[in-house]
Design a protein around this motif. Structure first.
Motif, PDB file in Angstrom:
ATOM      1  N   SER A 189      16.228  44.770  43.098  1.00  0.00           N
ATOM      2  CA  SER A 189      17.043  43.958  43.997  1.00  0.00           C
ATOM      3  C   SER A 189      18.286  44.697  44.486  1.00  0.00           C
ATOM      4  CB  SER A 189      17.482  42.674  43.287  1.00  0.00           C
ATOM      5  OG  SER A 189      18.433  41.975  44.056  1.00  0.00           O
ATOM      6  N   ASP A 190      18.611  44.515  45.775  1.00  0.00           N
ATOM      7  CA  ASP A 190      19.846  45.054  46.352  1.00  0.00           C
ATOM      8  C   ASP A 190      21.029  44.121  46.121  1.00  0.00           C
ATOM      9  OD1 ASP A 190      18.390  47.169  47.350  1.00  0.00           O
ATOM     10  OD2 ASP A 190      18.250  46.366  49.395  1.00  0.00           O
ATOM     11  N   LEU A 191      20.778  42.899  45.636  1.00  0.00           N
ATOM     12  CA  LEU A 191      21.805  41.856  45.621  1.00  0.00           C
ATOM     13  C   LEU A 191      22.394  41.589  44.243  1.00  0.00           C
ATOM     14  CD1 LEU A 191      20.136  39.319  48.098  1.00  0.00           C
ATOM     15  CD2 LEU A 191      21.809  41.125  48.591  1.00  0.00           C
ATOM     16  N   LEU A 192      22.135  42.451  43.285  1.00  0.00           N
ATOM     17  CA  LEU A 192      22.723  42.271  41.959  1.00  0.00           C
ATOM     18  C   LEU A 192      24.235  42.435  42.041  1.00  0.00           C
ATOM     19  CD1 LEU A 192      20.223  44.283  39.730  1.00  0.00           C
ATOM     20  CD2 LEU A 192      20.180  41.851  40.311  1.00  0.00           C
ATOM     21  N   THR A 193      24.951  41.527  41.406  1.00  0.00           N
ATOM     22  CA  THR A 193      26.421  41.552  41.460  1.00  0.00           C
ATOM     23  C   THR A 193      26.982  42.265  40.233  1.00  0.00           C
ATOM     24  OG1 THR A 193      26.330  39.305  40.555  1.00  0.00           O
ATOM     25  CG2 THR A 193      26.679  39.525  42.925  1.00  0.00           C
ATOM     26  N   ILE A 194      26.662  43.550  40.135  1.00  0.00           N
ATOM     27  CA  ILE A 194      27.115  44.365  39.017  1.00  0.00           C
ATOM     28  C   ILE A 194      27.167  45.809  39.491  1.00  0.00           C
ATOM     29  CG2 ILE A 194      24.770  44.754  38.146  1.00  0.00           C
ATOM     30  CD1 ILE A 194      25.915  44.596  35.304  1.00  0.00           C
ATOM     31  N   ASP A 195      28.107  46.571  38.937  1.00  0.00           N
ATOM     32  CA  ASP A 195      28.232  47.982  39.297  1.00  0.00           C
ATOM     33  C   ASP A 195      27.158  48.787  38.561  1.00  0.00           C
ATOM     34  OD1 ASP A 195      29.403  50.022  40.729  1.00  0.00           O
ATOM     35  OD2 ASP A 195      30.928  50.454  39.204  1.00  0.00           O
ATOM     36  N   GLU A 196      26.687  49.860  39.186  1.00  0.00           N
ATOM     37  CA  GLU A 196      25.527  50.584  38.650  1.00  0.00           C
ATOM     38  C   GLU A 196      25.735  51.167  37.248  1.00  0.00           C
ATOM     39  OE1 GLU A 196      21.478  51.153  39.407  1.00  0.00           O
ATOM     40  OE2 GLU A 196      23.029  50.113  40.556  1.00  0.00           O
ATOM     41  N   PRO A 197      26.883  51.792  36.932  1.00  0.00           N
ATOM     42  CA  PRO A 197      27.050  52.306  35.562  1.00  0.00           C
ATOM     43  C   PRO A 197      26.924  51.206  34.514  1.00  0.00           C
ATOM     44  CG  PRO A 197      28.701  53.252  37.014  1.00  0.00           C
ATOM     45  CD  PRO A 197      28.030  52.164  37.797  1.00  0.00           C
ATOM     46  N   ASP A 198      27.444  50.020  34.819  1.00  0.00           N
ATOM     47  CA  ASP A 198      27.328  48.899  33.879  1.00  0.00           C
ATOM     48  C   ASP A 198      25.872  48.471  33.740  1.00  0.00           C
ATOM     49  OD1 ASP A 198      30.087  48.860  33.531  1.00  0.00           O
ATOM     50  OD2 ASP A 198      30.394  47.482  35.205  1.00  0.00           O
ATOM     51  N   LEU A 199      25.173  48.408  34.857  1.00  0.00           N
ATOM     52  CA  LEU A 199      23.762  48.022  34.818  1.00  0.00           C
ATOM     53  C   LEU A 199      22.955  49.021  33.984  1.00  0.00           C
ATOM     54  CD1 LEU A 199      21.509  46.138  35.765  1.00  0.00           C
ATOM     55  CD2 LEU A 199      21.298  47.557  37.829  1.00  0.00           C
ATOM     56  N   ILE A 200      23.232  50.293  34.151  1.00  0.00           N
ATOM     57  CA  ILE A 200      22.531  51.323  33.386  1.00  0.00           C
ATOM     58  C   ILE A 200      22.766  51.129  31.886  1.00  0.00           C
ATOM     59  CG2 ILE A 200      22.439  53.802  32.878  1.00  0.00           C
ATOM     60  CD1 ILE A 200      23.123  54.255  35.874  1.00  0.00           C
ATOM     61  N   ASN A 201      23.999  50.793  31.509  1.00  0.00           N
ATOM     62  CA  ASN A 201      24.317  50.574  30.090  1.00  0.00           C
ATOM     63  C   ASN A 201      23.531  49.397  29.517  1.00  0.00           C
ATOM     64  OD1 ASN A 201      26.103  52.721  29.900  1.00  0.00           O
ATOM     65  ND2 ASN A 201      27.880  51.477  30.464  1.00  0.00           N
ATOM     66  N   VAL A 226      13.311  52.969  34.400  1.00  0.00           N
ATOM     67  CA  VAL A 226      14.397  53.897  34.732  1.00  0.00           C
ATOM     68  C   VAL A 226      14.292  54.421  36.162  1.00  0.00           C
ATOM     69  CG1 VAL A 226      14.872  54.622  32.374  1.00  0.00           C
ATOM     70  CG2 VAL A 226      13.147  55.838  33.707  1.00  0.00           C
ATOM     71  N   HIS A 227      13.098  54.358  36.726  1.00  0.00           N
ATOM     72  CA  HIS A 227      12.922  54.858  38.091  1.00  0.00           C
ATOM     73  C   HIS A 227      13.578  53.944  39.129  1.00  0.00           C
ATOM     74  CE1 HIS A 227      10.370  58.138  36.855  1.00  0.00           C
ATOM     75  NE2 HIS A 227       9.631  57.304  36.149  1.00  0.00           N
ATOM     76  N   GLU A 228      14.011  52.754  38.700  1.00  0.00           N
ATOM     77  CA  GLU A 228      14.705  51.843  39.610  1.00  0.00           C
ATOM     78  C   GLU A 228      16.215  51.871  39.420  1.00  0.00           C
ATOM     79  OE1 GLU A 228      13.467  50.310  42.164  1.00  0.00           O
ATOM     80  OE2 GLU A 228      11.458  51.079  41.718  1.00  0.00           O
ATOM     81  N   LEU A 229      16.714  52.717  38.543  1.00  0.00           N
ATOM     82  CA  LEU A 229      18.160  52.875  38.393  1.00  0.00           C
ATOM     83  C   LEU A 229      18.670  53.775  39.513  1.00  0.00           C
ATOM     84  CD1 LEU A 229      18.383  53.375  34.520  1.00  0.00           C
ATOM     85  CD2 LEU A 229      18.801  51.283  35.840  1.00  0.00           C
ATOM     86  N   ARG A 230      19.723  53.373  40.151  1.00  0.00           N
ATOM     87  CA  ARG A 230      20.203  54.080  41.345  1.00  0.00           C
ATOM     88  C   ARG A 230      21.272  55.099  40.957  1.00  0.00           C
ATOM     89  NH1 ARG A 230      19.805  49.068  45.784  1.00  0.00           N
ATOM     90  NH2 ARG A 230      17.721  48.446  45.076  1.00  0.00           N
ATOM     91  N   LEU A 231      20.803  56.195  40.379  1.00  0.00           N
ATOM     92  CA  LEU A 231      21.709  57.212  39.853  1.00  0.00           C
ATOM     93  C   LEU A 231      22.527  57.884  40.943  1.00  0.00           C
ATOM     94  CD1 LEU A 231      19.301  58.923  37.281  1.00  0.00           C
ATOM     95  CD2 LEU A 231      20.761  56.911  36.976  1.00  0.00           C
ATOM     96  N   PHE A 232      22.026  57.882  42.174  1.00  0.00           N
ATOM     97  CA  PHE A 232      22.758  58.521  43.269  1.00  0.00           C
ATOM     98  C   PHE A 232      24.058  57.799  43.595  1.00  0.00           C
ATOM     99  CE2 PHE A 232      18.399  59.909  43.859  1.00  0.00           C
ATOM    100  CZ  PHE A 232      18.546  61.262  44.103  1.00  0.00           C
ATOM    101  N   LEU A 233      24.226  56.592  43.099  1.00  0.00           N
ATOM    102  CA  LEU A 233      25.460  55.853  43.349  1.00  0.00           C
ATOM    103  C   LEU A 233      26.598  56.328  42.451  1.00  0.00           C
ATOM    104  CD1 LEU A 233      24.034  52.222  43.637  1.00  0.00           C
ATOM    105  CD2 LEU A 233      24.558  53.821  45.489  1.00  0.00           C
ATOM    106  N   LEU A 234      26.273  57.111  41.417  1.00  0.00           N
ATOM    107  CA  LEU A 234      27.291  57.565  40.466  1.00  0.00           C
ATOM    108  C   LEU A 234      28.052  58.772  40.991  1.00  0.00           C
ATOM    109  CD1 LEU A 234      25.285  57.378  37.107  1.00  0.00           C
ATOM    110  CD2 LEU A 234      26.471  55.542  38.331  1.00  0.00           C
TER     111      LEU A 234
END
Length: 301
Positions: A189-201, A226-234
């Motif tokens: 989902s593009d609409l999750l209301t959380i920052d990516e580093p927090d989501l990864i944790n 893990v393939h759906e984690l948006r690491l490029f946002l970090l």
């Protein structure tokens, strides 16, 4: 001349009918079948003809054990040890009255029984109730049920609720108990209301919990999600922290992390799914995101 009046189907008071039928639920008098239900071994009395004609699963069950014609013989009860008594009684209530009393505590279990017994109308009632009474604590369990039973509308409503309450929901037990397919629904989902580093944790926490439960390594547990984690946002600094954490459990394949380092060096990610470059609704802006936006725009043209 007009012909004779056409026959018409006229309905009496359906509420009164349902109330009278409800009096028969678990009533021993005139009943002709018993069920031993749940670990409590609760005895539930019922009427074969009603259950058989309302539900094919019960018809098949009774056909395998015909009603005894000998008054001296005692019919053997059906043992249903894998269902809770209140859930089974809710199913019986629906079969007798075509309505059901649900609560947050039991609705998902009634849905499971409705699927098991092939009761489509009861499934719809459960789906409507669950979808309209979602809470932070119940949302992931409801999403899991929606994915398992292929209830698309319910899945969409659960996801919308999770998108609005992401920061709270990722902390729940229900999130930790999600299956791979259900978690993927969230992570895509593009609409999750959380920052990516927090989501990864929180995904890392999910993987560690399931690693213990399923007795598998963290990389095995997380290999799909893990393939759906948006690491490029970090940012590079955040990526450095992630890399240090990753050495402890190998959650993310090293080639994925190397790919992001390459982007930061060249600003040209190649062969990457476009959605992995998009910010989610809750993503905190970072300077390098302007490059990702440009790449996304070019890719969609």
């Amino acid at each position: 001349m007009s012909g004779p009046p056409q026959p018409a189907c006229l309905w009496g008071n359906l509420t009164s009918f349902a109330a009278d039928m409800r009096k028969m639920i678990n009533e021993r008098e005139f009943s002709d079948v018993q069920f031993i239900v749940g670990k409590e071994r609760k005895v539930v009395h019922a009427h074969r003809c009603i259950l058989a004609y309302r539900c094919e699963a019960f018809s098949t069950m009774f056909a395998q054990q015909p009603l005894s014609c000998d008054a001296k013989e005692v019919d053997i009860p059906f043992v249903l040890s894998d269902v809770q008594p209140d859930v089974f009684l809710a199913v019986i209530e629906f079969l007798y009255t075509n309505c059901v009393m649900l609560s947050n505590k039991m609705a998902l279990d009634v849905l499971t029984s409705a699927v098991e017994y092939g009761l489509d109308d009861l499934q719809k009632l459960c789906v409507d109730y669950i979808s309209n009474t979602l809470t932070v604590e119940s949302a992931c369990e409801a999403l899991q049920a929606a994915v398992t039973y292929r209830q698309t509308d319910m899945k969409d409503k659960c996801l919308a609720f999770i998108q609005s309450h992401t920061k709270s929901i990722v902390k729940t037990q229900g999130f930790h108990e999600l299956s791979d397919p259900a978690l993927l629904v969230i992570l895509q989902s593009d609409l999750l209301t959380i920052d990516e580093p927090d989501l990864i944790n929180f995904v890392r926490e999910w993987a560690h919990v399931n690693s213990v439960v399923l007795d598998k390594t963290v990389p095995e547990i997380a290999k799909e999600v893990v393939h759906e984690l948006r690491l490029f946002l970090l940012t590079p600094d955040e990526l450095t922290i992630l890399e240090a954490e990753n050495k402890k459990d190998n959650l993310i394949p090293m080639d994925r992390i190397a790919e992001v380092w390459k982007f930061h060096a060249l600003r040209k990610p190649s062969g990457i799914a476009v959605h992995l470059l998009r910010r989610r609704k809750g993503t905190r802006p970072r300077d390098h995101h302007k490059y990702l936006s440009q790449i996304s725009i070019k890719a969609t043209k």
